[in-house]
Write an enzyme that holds these catalytic residues in place. Structure first.
Site, PDB file in Angstrom:
ATOM      1  N   THR A  26       3.060  -7.917   3.336  1.00  0.00           N
ATOM      2  CA  THR A  26       3.153  -8.068   1.875  1.00  0.00           C
ATOM      3  C   THR A  26       4.199  -9.101   1.480  1.00  0.00           C
ATOM      4  O   THR A  26       3.952  -9.970   0.639  1.00  0.00           O
ATOM      5  CB  THR A  26       3.513  -6.699   1.245  1.00  0.00           C
ATOM      6  OG1 THR A  26       2.493  -5.766   1.579  1.00  0.00           O
ATOM      7  CG2 THR A  26       3.664  -6.807  -0.260  1.00  0.00           C
ATOM      8  N   ASP A  40      -0.453  -0.790  14.764  1.00  0.00           N
ATOM      9  CA  ASP A  40      -0.059   0.566  15.197  1.00  0.00           C
ATOM     10  C   ASP A  40      -0.899   1.663  14.544  1.00  0.00           C
ATOM     11  O   ASP A  40      -1.336   2.603  15.211  1.00  0.00           O
ATOM     12  CB  ASP A  40       1.412   0.832  14.872  1.00  0.00           C
ATOM     13  CG  ASP A  40       2.358  -0.165  15.513  1.00  0.00           C
ATOM     14  OD1 ASP A  40       1.955  -0.802  16.500  1.00  0.00           O
ATOM     15  OD2 ASP A  40       3.481  -0.311  15.021  1.00  0.00           O
ATOM     16  N   GLU A  93      -4.192  -2.973   4.503  1.00  0.00           N
ATOM     17  CA  GLU A  93      -4.864  -3.775   5.532  1.00  0.00           C
ATOM     18  C   GLU A  93      -5.363  -2.951   6.716  1.00  0.00           C
ATOM     19  O   GLU A  93      -6.318  -3.341   7.386  1.00  0.00           O
ATOM     20  CB  GLU A  93      -3.930  -4.898   6.004  1.00  0.00           C
ATOM     21  CG  GLU A  93      -4.654  -5.913   6.851  1.00  0.00           C
ATOM     22  CD  GLU A  93      -3.900  -7.220   7.034  1.00  0.00           C
ATOM     23  OE1 GLU A  93      -2.993  -7.523   6.236  1.00  0.00           O
ATOM     24  OE2 GLU A  93      -4.231  -7.931   8.005  1.00  0.00           O
ATOM     25  N   HIS A 100      -6.938 -17.855   9.049  1.00  0.00           N
ATOM     26  CA  HIS A 100      -6.629 -18.684   7.876  1.00  0.00           C
ATOM     27  C   HIS A 100      -6.726 -20.146   8.302  1.00  0.00           C
ATOM     28  O   HIS A 100      -6.167 -20.525   9.331  1.00  0.00           O
ATOM     29  CB  HIS A 100      -5.230 -18.358   7.354  1.00  0.00           C
ATOM     30  CG  HIS A 100      -4.999 -18.865   5.954  1.00  0.00           C
ATOM     31  ND1 HIS A 100      -4.925 -20.200   5.655  1.00  0.00           N
ATOM     32  CD2 HIS A 100      -4.855 -18.208   4.778  1.00  0.00           C
ATOM     33  CE1 HIS A 100      -4.732 -20.344   4.353  1.00  0.00           C
ATOM     34  NE2 HIS A 100      -4.679 -19.138   3.792  1.00  0.00           N
ATOM     35  N   ALA A 152       0.830  -1.213   0.000  1.00  0.00           N
ATOM     36  CA  ALA A 152       0.000   0.000   0.000  1.00  0.00           C
ATOM     37  C   ALA A 152       0.864   1.264   0.000  1.00  0.00           C
ATOM     38  O   ALA A 152       0.719   2.139  -0.861  1.00  0.00           O
ATOM     39  CB  ALA A 152      -0.929  -0.017   1.221  1.00  0.00           C
ATOM     40  N   ARG A 164     -13.037 -18.913   3.433  1.00  0.00           N
ATOM     41  CA  ARG A 164     -12.142 -19.110   4.566  1.00  0.00           C
ATOM     42  C   ARG A 164     -12.825 -19.145   5.929  1.00  0.00           C
ATOM     43  O   ARG A 164     -12.463 -19.922   6.803  1.00  0.00           O
ATOM     44  CB  ARG A 164     -11.206 -17.909   4.567  1.00  0.00           C
ATOM     45  CG  ARG A 164      -9.817 -18.268   4.710  1.00  0.00           C
ATOM     46  CD  ARG A 164      -9.000 -17.074   4.410  1.00  0.00           C
ATOM     47  NE  ARG A 164      -8.274 -17.299   3.185  1.00  0.00           N
ATOM     48  CZ  ARG A 164      -7.399 -16.447   2.718  1.00  0.00           C
ATOM     49  NH1 ARG A 164      -7.169 -15.319   3.350  1.00  0.00           N
ATOM     50  NH2 ARG A 164      -6.748 -16.715   1.619  1.00  0.00           N
ATOM     51  N   TYR A 166       5.183 -11.718   2.694  1.00  0.00           N
ATOM     52  CA  TYR A 166       4.884 -13.137   2.922  1.00  0.00           C
ATOM     53  C   TYR A 166       3.663 -13.630   2.150  1.00  0.00           C
ATOM     54  O   TYR A 166       3.272 -14.787   2.298  1.00  0.00           O
ATOM     55  CB  TYR A 166       4.704 -13.393   4.427  1.00  0.00           C
ATOM     56  CG  TYR A 166       5.970 -13.018   5.180  1.00  0.00           C
ATOM     57  CD1 TYR A 166       7.023 -13.914   5.255  1.00  0.00           C
ATOM     58  CD2 TYR A 166       6.131 -11.752   5.726  1.00  0.00           C
ATOM     59  CE1 TYR A 166       8.211 -13.564   5.889  1.00  0.00           C
ATOM     60  CE2 TYR A 166       7.305 -11.389   6.364  1.00  0.00           C
ATOM     61  CZ  TYR A 166       8.345 -12.297   6.441  1.00  0.00           C
ATOM     62  OH  TYR A 166       9.516 -11.948   7.043  1.00  0.00           O
ATOM     63  N   GLU A 205      -8.488 -20.204  -5.463  1.00  0.00           N
ATOM     64  CA  GLU A 205      -8.490 -20.292  -3.994  1.00  0.00           C
ATOM     65  C   GLU A 205      -9.931 -20.357  -3.501  1.00  0.00           C
ATOM     66  O   GLU A 205     -10.871 -20.204  -4.294  1.00  0.00           O
ATOM     67  CB  GLU A 205      -7.760 -19.089  -3.400  1.00  0.00           C
ATOM     68  CG  GLU A 205      -6.266 -19.090  -3.711  1.00  0.00           C
ATOM     69  CD  GLU A 205      -5.556 -17.893  -3.123  1.00  0.00           C
ATOM     70  OE1 GLU A 205      -5.415 -17.835  -1.906  1.00  0.00           O
ATOM     71  OE2 GLU A 205      -5.155 -17.010  -3.889  1.00  0.00           O
ATOM     72  N   ARG A 243     -13.004 -11.516   3.999  1.00  0.00           N
ATOM     73  CA  ARG A 243     -12.315 -11.193   2.741  1.00  0.00           C
ATOM     74  C   ARG A 243     -12.180 -12.427   1.848  1.00  0.00           C
ATOM     75  O   ARG A 243     -11.797 -13.496   2.298  1.00  0.00           O
ATOM     76  CB  ARG A 243     -10.916 -10.651   3.043  1.00  0.00           C
ATOM     77  CG  ARG A 243     -10.059 -10.445   1.814  1.00  0.00           C
ATOM     78  CD  ARG A 243      -8.721  -9.868   2.182  1.00  0.00           C
ATOM     79  NE  ARG A 243      -7.939 -10.775   2.972  1.00  0.00           N
ATOM     80  CZ  ARG A 243      -6.959 -11.543   2.483  1.00  0.00           C
ATOM     81  NH1 ARG A 243      -6.662 -11.509   1.198  1.00  0.00           N
ATOM     82  NH2 ARG A 243      -6.267 -12.325   3.279  1.00  0.00           N
TER      83      ARG A 243
END
Ligand code: FAD
Ligand code: SIN
Length: 518
Positions: A44, A220, A373, A241, A14, A288, A46, A116, A384
């Site tokens: 991002t 944060d 995010e 997940h 982002a 999910r 990962y 997916e 999502r």
């Protein structure tokens, strides 16, 4: 004090995408990116599965992707946002490729498309099983070519500067003027004054301890925005997940991508039974929220600690070529996927809610934008759809960029006070911070997990209040350090999750309270 035109907090997809676009358009303006770890450390980096985009005009359509997103979101998506994001997707992906991101190609020379959970078609563009690593690499490479972007790595944004810090009490609206930032190497805290601030600070996975997220994901940005009185919503929709590699000792769980189930893997219990067939006709490829809830119920029924992902029937050479990273990781744990089932368990993965923004990425505070995010756009609703997150970040970074072109932000001439840490001392008992962190994570796992109840949530509030009081006392009296600030932020985020959970009286998507009617 440093002054800049654009301050970006966070160097994931982002923040970097916005920075590149604005730097290219305005070579005479300065952009500062502050990021609290190494410059590439982010969720991002990962990301595995990929970016969901409609490219196959014969089989797929915008309408199908829109429908899949709306179904996954369980009636709580903002339909106009879904339509906008899905339709913008292909253009934003093309742009990313122009900046040098490489994605896998199929035998016909087209982009290879994966599948997916919750997707009715093959539409997930990917780079092996390390898509995020490639996206982050390409974006950082582009950032390094642009001389008007400066990255301050190992710099921690502590708080946003608003009227509150300027002691202005009679203003009807709030404006963001910059942020207080800690240089983590020297311990020095300084002010960055900026005409425009973008919060691109990512997710909250660490609040749960057991998570697929790296250590930077401590919420944060959401906590800073909350303290600054921005509008925060949908915090109850935590996505777990379904298939994180089971490892009782580690808190960061390696992800076994949903694309592995898209490739044909089965979920089995210890007895070898494919339990998903009993719950949903899409079986392993249900969305999910459903798969995680089913695994949770299976684990409660059997008393087991994990279930299994069976890949033994799959073409091993194809598997290795699609998922080399997952294959190697499993081998390193003495799991040979040709003959062994992979032990998996759900882990906290993604936050669907966050800082409320409009389609231009504007928050409820003037000159404060949010992307990725940490933002709540309305795309995900209650859950999502897989691989819609990188997509959302790319599209909203572009929208925020467009807004800045059409609405140049005025320079502020206000005098900003420096950070004041008079009366604070070096903390003598770091162990107190660690102790509170462990308590917080246990509390969130045990009382605010996949299945919640009013009783557990109320208990969670009582415990959290004690942790809150201790952490606030520490914060007021000791010299600020990153761990303490992160803990304080996680306490704020936990408070939002629990309270917004209690406010939701209906089970939707990723939110399940056993006291609510479905
Ligand atoms: P991030 O990439 O998390 O970046 C946040 C940045 O903010 C970091 O640089 C961090 O250091 C910085 N930061 C945070 N707080 C501060 C502070 N106080 N001061 C300074 N800097 C700060 N999504 C998909 O669409 N497809 C996938 O295949 C996919 N796979 C995933 C796999 C894994 C294992 C994980 C964890 C997530 C996955 N996701 C996927 C989700 C997706 O990766 C993230 O939602 C997305 O990358 C978030 O991007 P971001 O830029 O908003 O935040
Ligand atoms: C995965 O590869 O399973 C993660 C995809 C996502 O979070 O969108």
């Amino acid at each position: 004090m440093i002054t800049t035109n654009y301050l970006v907090i966070g160097s994931g997809v982002a923040g970097l995408t916005f920075a590149v676009k604005i730097a290219e358009k305005f070579p005479n303006k300065n952009i500062i990116i502050v990021t609290k770890g190494d410059e590439d450390e982010s969720n991002t980096k990962y990301a595995q599965g990929g970016v969901a985009v409609v490219l196959d005009a014969e089989e797929d359509s915008f309408q199908k992707h829109i429908q899949d997103t709306l179904i996954a979101g369980d009636g709580l998506c903002d339909q106009s946002v879904v339509e906008m994001v899905v339709k913008e997707g292909p253009k934003r992906l093309k742009e990313l490729m122009l900046w040098g991101a490489n994605f896998d190609i199929d035998t016909k020379g087209n982009l290879d498309l994966g599948k997916e959970g919750g997707h009715s078609e093959y539409r997930v563009v990917h780079h092996k099983d390390i898509t995020g690593f490639e996206v982050e690499r390409a974006l950082l490479e582009r950032v390094h070519q642009l001389t008007n972007i400066k990255i301050l790595s190992h710099h921690f944004a502590i708080d946003l500067i608003t009227e509150h810090h300027l002691k202005i009490t009679d203003s009807n609206s709030l404006t963001c003027y910059g942020a207080y930032v800690l240089d983590q190497k020297t311990g020095h805290i300084f002010t960055i004054k900026s005409d425009s601030v973008l919060l691109a600070s990512g997710g909250i996975g660490r609040v749960y301890g057991h998570t697929t997220n790296p250590v930077i994901a401590t919420g944060d940005g959401i906590a800073m925005a909350y303290r600054a009185k921005a509008n925060i919503k949908d915090m109850e929709f935590i996505q777990f997940h379904p298939t994180a590699l089971y490892n009782a000792e580690e808190s960061t769980s390696f992800l076994i991508s949903e694309a592995v189930r898209g490739f044909g893997a089965y979920l089995r219990n210890k007895e070898g039974y494919r339990f998903m067939l009993d719950f949903d006709e899409r079986a392993e490829l249900a969305s999910r929220d459903i798969v995680s809830q089913c695994i949770d119920s299976e684990l409660k029924r059997t008393g087991d600690t994990h279930v299994f992902l069976d890949c033994t029937h799959l073409d091993i050479e194809m598997f290795k070529s699609h998922f080399p990273n997952i294959y190697e990781k499993c081998l390193s744990q003495h799991i040979n996927i040709e003959i062994d089932w992979i032990p998996v368990v759900p882990a906290s993965h993604y936050l669907c809610g966050g800082i409320v923004v409009d389609k231009a990425g504007k928050t409820s505070i003037n000159n404060l934008f949010s992307c990725g995010e940490c933002s709540r756009t309305g795309l995900h609703g209650a859950n999502r759809l897989a691989s819609n997150s990188l997509l959302e970040a790319l599209v909203y970074a572009h929208n925020i960029f467009k807004y800045h072109i059409n609405n140049p932000i005025k320079k502020n001439k206000l005098k900003i006070p420096e950070w004041n840490d008079e009366g604070t001392t070096i903390p003598k008992e770091h162990v107190l911070i660690q102790h509170n962190l462990k308590q917080l994570q246990a509390l969130m796992r045990n009382y605010v997990g996949i299945v919640r109840s009013n009783h557990r949530l109320t208990k969670a509030i009582t415990h959290l209040d004690l942790i809150y009081k201790e952490v606030e006392e520490l914060y007021k009296n000791v010299k600020i350090n990153t761990t303490l600030c992160e803990l304080r932020n996680m306490v704020n985020v936990a408070h939002l999750i629990i309270n917004q959970s209690l406010e939701r009286k209906e089970n939707k998507g990723g939110y399940y309270n056993s006291d609510n009617k479905k």
